[in-house]
Design an enzyme around this catalytic site. Structure first.
Site, PDB file in Angstrom:
ATOM      1  N   PHE A 135      11.451   5.437 -15.596  1.00  7.93           N
ATOM      2  CA  PHE A 135      12.286   6.363 -14.908  1.00  7.93           C
ATOM      3  C   PHE A 135      12.121   7.848 -15.206  1.00  7.93           C
ATOM      4  CE2 PHE A 135      16.262   8.750 -13.414  1.00  7.93           C
ATOM      5  CZ  PHE A 135      16.310   8.497 -12.044  1.00  7.93           C
TER       6      PHE A 135
ATOM      7  N   LYS B  47      20.608  14.148 -20.848  1.00  8.90           N
ATOM      8  CA  LYS B  47      22.027  13.316 -20.917  1.00  8.90           C
ATOM      9  C   LYS B  47      23.029  13.702 -21.915  1.00  8.90           C
ATOM     10  CE  LYS B  47      20.601   9.396 -17.836  1.00  8.90           C
ATOM     11  NZ  LYS B  47      19.370   9.529 -17.575  1.00  8.90           N
TER      12      LYS B  47
ATOM     13  N   ASP C 283       9.715  11.394 -22.928  1.00 11.89           N
ATOM     14  CA  ASP C 283      11.037  11.559 -21.923  1.00 11.89           C
ATOM     15  C   ASP C 283      12.060  10.853 -22.698  1.00 11.89           C
ATOM     16  OD1 ASP C 283      13.090  11.401 -20.399  1.00 11.89           O
ATOM     17  OD2 ASP C 283      12.054  10.892 -18.674  1.00 11.89           O
TER      18      ASP C 283
HETATM   19  C1  PLP Z   1      18.282  10.047 -16.298  1.00 16.13           C
HETATM   20  C2  PLP Z   1      17.331  10.291 -16.577  1.00 16.13           C
HETATM   21  C3  PLP Z   1      16.353  10.893 -16.067  1.00 16.13           C
HETATM   22  C4  PLP Z   1      16.810  12.104 -15.051  1.00 16.13           C
HETATM   23  O1  PLP Z   1      18.093  12.701 -15.561  1.00 16.13           O
HETATM   24  P1  PLP Z   1      18.882  13.639 -14.767  1.00 16.13           P
HETATM   25  O2  PLP Z   1      19.952  14.384 -15.246  1.00 16.13           O
HETATM   26  O3  PLP Z   1      19.534  12.446 -13.564  1.00 16.13           O
HETATM   27  O4  PLP Z   1      17.960  14.574 -13.597  1.00 16.13           O
HETATM   28  C5  PLP Z   1      15.266  11.372 -16.563  1.00 16.13           C
HETATM   29  N1  PLP Z   1      14.499  10.568 -17.579  1.00 16.13           N
HETATM   30  C6  PLP Z   1      15.307   9.503 -18.118  1.00 16.13           C
HETATM   31  C7  PLP Z   1      14.716   8.490 -19.124  1.00 16.13           C
HETATM   32  C8  PLP Z   1      16.543   9.261 -17.669  1.00 16.13           C
HETATM   33  O5  PLP Z   1      17.156   8.194 -18.293  1.00 16.13           O
END
Ligand code: PLP
Length: 391
Positions: free
Chosen positions: A127, A243, A214
């Site tokens: 994701f 986050k 990420d």
């Molecule tokens: C939540 C998340 C995103 C996206 O972040 P947003 O602030 O909602 O755009 C991208 N990568 C990972 C691993 C995430 O958990």
């Protein structure tokens, strides 16, 4: 009816106050928060030092634009570089934006290497966000459905499968980068094996590919190190954060090192809000408190306590496939879809999440105490047992 777009299947509950790991709803009911707004409220709720820092900054200056120097942004870049051993930082406002920056960087890098149509290898069940490029990088067909044509330039492989990546290295001359979550969040709390990470680092070095991590969800101390890649002792070329970075104030960051440095020049990328005084002050304070209060060690100890506690209570249950995770990023995989556990937990005064259909996901604040961990286990384990017995 509400004028809100129907993008979330929301629970019929709203919170009006938070204190530490506890939230109070508008009816006065109190809940133990084992989700932290999906790994956002790093310091729990209403942390006095974060509140004071934000209020102080709000009373001086919220925003001035990246047309000017922003000292707090420079300090935060220094702190993040020191903690991660990365070299340069770009600030934005969210995880998908941080990943957009990383994806653009990979393309710039590829063109500099003489690759006309650069591609990035991404993982199944990944994701990376909901913008067009990050959605295209995401490994979830349901999330992508209806948004075709997707952005091209991504090649997908199974997670933890170095041979699959080696095979692509032989057949596809357009690859310039590999992008992955060291611990997949939405995909069900799946960790990259240490050997896989080290092998991937070596392969990226060998092929001159960028390794992009990420860490939007697994970064900022959550897994028991500042960044999840540090468990394997590797250094990525690009790291993305969001986050938990601002403790609840929106901020994202894209960190680069070595050959990924210096690629973005004025006019190539930007963000109006990115790294403004308010957001960078919140992040600086969040980092300060994590350090001063030993919250990374706390994540290790309390995370282990939760996994062991759940293991004792649920270990013999046939429907429990695995209890896994690192630090305070925890997944309990069941043998069947278990979305209804979220409302059952709510009724028991507990905030949790279910992801990838059958994985109960726990992301408590890094301030979570041993007593709160006991309370979490004693509320959650009976719910899971009853759910498995009823189904
Ligand atoms: C939540 C998340 C995103 C996206 O972040 P947003 O602030 O909602 O755009 C991208 N990568 C990972 C691993 C995430 O958990």
């Amino acid at each position: 009816m509400s004028h809100l777009m129907n993008t979330y299947a929301r629970l019929p509950i709203a919170f009006s106050r938070g204190e530490g790991s506890w939230l109070t709803d508008t009816e006065g009911r109190v809940y133990l928060d084992a989700l932290s707004g999906i790994a956002v409220n790093t310091l729990g709720h209403n942390h006095p030092r974060l509140v004071a820092a934000i209020a102080g900054q709000a009373g001086r200056l919220l925003h001035s634009s990246n047309l000017y120097r922003i000292p707090q942004q420079e300090q935060l870049a220094d702190r993040l570089a020191a903690l991660s051993a990365m070299d340069e930082v770009f600030f934005c406002n969210s995880g998908c934006e941080a990943n957009e920056a990383a994806i653009k960087l990979a393309r710039l890098y590829g063109h500099r290497q003489g690759v006309d149509s650069p591609a990035t290898i991404v993982m199944e069940r990944a994701f990376h966000g909901r913008t067009m490029a990050t959605l295209s990088a995401t490994g979830n067909r349901k999330a992508q459905a209806g948004f075709e044509p997707l952005v091209s330039g991504f090649v997908r492989v199974p997670y933890n499968d170095l041979d699959a990546i080696r095979a692509i290295a032989k057949s596809n001359q357009n690859v310039v980068a590999v992008m992955l979550e060291i611990v997949q969040g939405e995909g069900g709390v799946n960790s990259a094996d240490i050997d896989f990470q080290r092998g991937l680092r070596a392969l990226c070095d060998d092929r001159e590919w960028l390794l992009i991590c990420d860490e939007v969800q697994c970064g900022m101390g959550r897994t028991g190190t500042w960044f999840a890649f540090q468990h394997a002792g590797i250094r990525p070329d690009v790291v993305t954060l969001a986050k938990g970075l601002g403790g609840g104030v929106p901020i994202g960051a894209c960190l680069v090192a070595g050959q990924a440095s210096g690629l973005l020049q004025p006019g190539k990328h930007g963000s109006t809000f990115g790294g403004n005084q308010l957001a960078t002050t919140a992040a600086l304070t969040t980092i300060e408190v994590i350090e001063k209060d030993g919250l990374i060690d706390n994540a290790v100890v309390v995370g282990r306590q939760i996994r062991e506690g759940l293991g004792k209570q649920l270990g013999g249950e046939r429907g429990v496939v695995a209890i896994r995770g690192q630090g305070l990023m925890i997944g309990i995989e069941l043998d069947r879809p278990c979305g209804e556990l979220v409302t059952q937990a709510l009724d028991a005064g507990l905030l949790i999440n279910v992801t990838a259909d059958r994985v109960v996901r726990l992301l408590p604040p890094l301030t979570f105490s041993a007593d709160e961990a006991r309370e979490l286990v004693s509320r959650l384990a009976p719910l899971i047992r009853a759910f498995l017995a009823a189904a």
